[in-house]
Design a protein around this motif. Structure first.
Motif, PDB file in Angstrom:
ATOM      1  N   ASP A 191      18.374  11.827 -12.927  1.00  0.00           N
ATOM      2  CA  ASP A 191      19.602  11.126 -12.528  1.00  0.00           C
ATOM      3  C   ASP A 191      19.825  11.190 -11.015  1.00  0.00           C
ATOM      4  N   VAL A 192      19.445  12.300 -10.409  1.00  0.00           N
ATOM      5  CA  VAL A 192      19.612  12.487  -8.967  1.00  0.00           C
ATOM      6  C   VAL A 192      18.447  11.875  -8.189  1.00  0.00           C
ATOM      7  N   ALA A 193      17.239  12.006  -8.718  1.00  0.00           N
ATOM      8  CA  ALA A 193      16.036  11.744  -7.926  1.00  0.00           C
ATOM      9  C   ALA A 193      15.416  10.369  -8.098  1.00  0.00           C
ATOM     10  N   ILE A 194      15.722   9.683  -9.158  1.00  0.00           N
ATOM     11  CA  ILE A 194      15.043   8.406  -9.424  1.00  0.00           C
ATOM     12  C   ILE A 194      16.032   7.245  -9.372  1.00  0.00           C
ATOM     13  N   GLU A 195      15.724   6.309  -8.511  1.00  0.00           N
ATOM     14  CA  GLU A 195      16.477   5.056  -8.428  1.00  0.00           C
ATOM     15  C   GLU A 195      15.449   3.927  -8.563  1.00  0.00           C
ATOM     16  N   PRO A 196      15.389   3.306  -9.722  1.00  0.00           N
ATOM     17  CA  PRO A 196      14.354   2.278  -9.952  1.00  0.00           C
ATOM     18  C   PRO A 196      14.317   1.174  -8.897  1.00  0.00           C
ATOM     19  N   ARG A 197      15.447   0.895  -8.252  1.00  0.00           N
ATOM     20  CA  ARG A 197      15.480  -0.156  -7.237  1.00  0.00           C
ATOM     21  C   ARG A 197      15.466   0.397  -5.808  1.00  0.00           C
ATOM     22  N   HIS A 198      15.081   1.660  -5.647  1.00  0.00           N
ATOM     23  CA  HIS A 198      15.077   2.258  -4.312  1.00  0.00           C
ATOM     24  C   HIS A 198      14.111   1.504  -3.411  1.00  0.00           C
ATOM     25  N   LYS A 199      14.530   1.280  -2.173  1.00  0.00           N
ATOM     26  CA  LYS A 199      13.708   0.483  -1.251  1.00  0.00           C
ATOM     27  C   LYS A 199      12.361   1.132  -0.930  1.00  0.00           C
ATOM     28  N   TYR A 200      12.234   2.453  -1.054  1.00  0.00           N
ATOM     29  CA  TYR A 200      10.959   3.123  -0.769  1.00  0.00           C
ATOM     30  C   TYR A 200      10.019   3.169  -1.975  1.00  0.00           C
ATOM     31  N   ARG A 201      10.560   2.974  -3.152  1.00  0.00           N
ATOM     32  CA  ARG A 201       9.767   3.123  -4.374  1.00  0.00           C
ATOM     33  C   ARG A 201       8.514   2.230  -4.398  1.00  0.00           C
ATOM     34  N   PRO A 202       8.611   0.927  -4.119  1.00  0.00           N
ATOM     35  CA  PRO A 202       7.398   0.094  -4.139  1.00  0.00           C
ATOM     36  C   PRO A 202       6.337   0.564  -3.139  1.00  0.00           C
ATOM     37  N   GLY A 203       6.787   0.997  -1.967  1.00  0.00           N
ATOM     38  CA  GLY A 203       5.834   1.484  -0.967  1.00  0.00           C
ATOM     39  C   GLY A 203       5.107   2.733  -1.414  1.00  0.00           C
ATOM     40  N   VAL A 204       5.823   3.610  -2.091  1.00  0.00           N
ATOM     41  CA  VAL A 204       5.182   4.825  -2.614  1.00  0.00           C
ATOM     42  C   VAL A 204       4.192   4.453  -3.715  1.00  0.00           C
ATOM     43  N   ILE A 205       4.629   3.613  -4.633  1.00  0.00           N
ATOM     44  CA  ILE A 205       3.768   3.238  -5.763  1.00  0.00           C
ATOM     45  C   ILE A 205       2.514   2.519  -5.283  1.00  0.00           C
ATOM     46  N   GLN A 206       2.677   1.602  -4.348  1.00  0.00           N
ATOM     47  CA  GLN A 206       1.527   0.846  -3.843  1.00  0.00           C
ATOM     48  C   GLN A 206       0.753   1.598  -2.770  1.00  0.00           C
ATOM     49  N   GLY A 207       1.469   2.396  -1.975  1.00  0.00           N
ATOM     50  CA  GLY A 207       0.841   3.021  -0.817  1.00  0.00           C
ATOM     51  C   GLY A 207       0.195   4.366  -1.052  1.00  0.00           C
ATOM     52  N   TYR A 208       0.808   5.205  -1.870  1.00  0.00           N
ATOM     53  CA  TYR A 208       0.295   6.570  -2.021  1.00  0.00           C
ATOM     54  C   TYR A 208      -1.145   6.637  -2.538  1.00  0.00           C
ATOM     55  N   PRO A 209      -1.529   5.843  -3.524  1.00  0.00           N
ATOM     56  CA  PRO A 209      -2.942   5.911  -3.925  1.00  0.00           C
ATOM     57  C   PRO A 209      -3.884   5.567  -2.769  1.00  0.00           C
ATOM     58  N   ARG A 210      -3.484   4.642  -1.937  1.00  0.00           N
ATOM     59  CA  ARG A 210      -4.287   4.288  -0.763  1.00  0.00           C
ATOM     60  C   ARG A 210      -4.304   5.434   0.249  1.00  0.00           C
ATOM     61  N   LEU A 211      -3.140   6.072   0.442  1.00  0.00           N
ATOM     62  CA  LEU A 211      -3.076   7.212   1.358  1.00  0.00           C
ATOM     63  C   LEU A 211      -3.936   8.364   0.862  1.00  0.00           C
ATOM     64  N   GLN A 212      -3.913   8.598  -0.438  1.00  0.00           N
ATOM     65  CA  GLN A 212      -4.736   9.671  -1.000  1.00  0.00           C
ATOM     66  C   GLN A 212      -6.223   9.385  -0.775  1.00  0.00           C
ATOM     67  N   GLU A 213      -6.620   8.159  -1.001  1.00  0.00           N
ATOM     68  CA  GLU A 213      -8.021   7.775  -0.781  1.00  0.00           C
ATOM     69  C   GLU A 213      -8.390   7.874   0.700  1.00  0.00           C
ATOM     70  N   ALA A 214      -7.509   7.383   1.566  1.00  0.00           N
ATOM     71  CA  ALA A 214      -7.758   7.460   3.003  1.00  0.00           C
ATOM     72  C   ALA A 214      -7.771   8.910   3.471  1.00  0.00           C
ATOM     73  N   GLY A 215      -6.923   9.745   2.879  1.00  0.00           N
ATOM     74  CA  GLY A 215      -6.916  11.166   3.218  1.00  0.00           C
ATOM     75  C   GLY A 215      -8.230  11.837   2.856  1.00  0.00           C
ATOM     76  N   ALA A 216      -8.785  11.471   1.712  1.00  0.00           N
ATOM     77  CA  ALA A 216     -10.103  12.001   1.340  1.00  0.00           C
ATOM     78  C   ALA A 216     -11.140  11.565   2.371  1.00  0.00           C
ATOM     79  N   GLY A 217     -11.004  10.339   2.871  1.00  0.00           N
ATOM     80  CA  GLY A 217     -11.902   9.865   3.935  1.00  0.00           C
ATOM     81  C   GLY A 217     -11.716  10.669   5.213  1.00  0.00           C
ATOM     82  N   LEU A 218     -10.479  11.016   5.526  1.00  0.00           N
ATOM     83  CA  LEU A 218     -10.236  11.860   6.691  1.00  0.00           C
ATOM     84  C   LEU A 218     -10.932  13.209   6.531  1.00  0.00           C
TER      85      LEU A 218
END
Length: 137
Positions: free
Chosen positions: A57-84
């Motif tokens: 209830d406190v932590a999840i807002e389905p329409r949060h403006k950062y949510r799409p970026g995390v969902i789409q971006g984090y897997p890419r960041l994790q992969e890029a981090g492995a490359g680093l």
């Protein structure tokens, strides 16, 4: 910039993020400074933390403006981090550091932690710094 597809935007952002990390690592190394790049946990990363109803209830807002970026971006960041890491940059992916913690950690729907979460994050970073320090000649 205007992007034809969101994937194009995320790929460009992650490429910039990765290049900046490499440059920071080189700058730090040149000046005798220890560099550790940490990818912090975020509640919108799927499977990163079990949550009860109260924390959800406190932590999840389905329409949060950062949510799409995390969902789409984090897997890419994790992969890029492995490359680093493969390129010799000390990279630590802590996205799953709370995955075994049922107690509430998140204090808002953005990305902030309570004192327990901050300690867990700090402990994981300290462990990495101490581990790499003891493995140096």
């Amino acid at each position: 910039n205007t992007y034809a597809e969101p994937d194009e935007m995320y790929d460009q952002l992650v490429s910039l993020w990765q290049r900046c990390s490499r440059q920071l690592e080189q700058l730090c190394r040149t000046n005798g400074i220890r560099y550790l790049h940490v990818l912090q946990p975020n509640q919108y990363v799927e499977g990163s933390k079990p949550m009860g109803d109260a924390e959800r209830d406190v932590a999840i807002e389905p329409r949060h403006k950062y949510r799409p970026g995390v969902i789409q971006g984090y897997p890419r960041l994790q992969e890029a981090g492995a490359g680093l890491s493969r390129a010799g940059v000390d990279f630590l992916d802590l996205t799953m550091v709370f995955s075994g913690t049922a107690e509430p950690i998140y204090i808002d729907d953005c990305c902030h932690y309570n004192p327990q979460g901050n300690r867990m994050l700090a402990d994981a970073i300290a462990d990495r710094l101490l581990e790499s320090r003891s493995s140096r000649p």
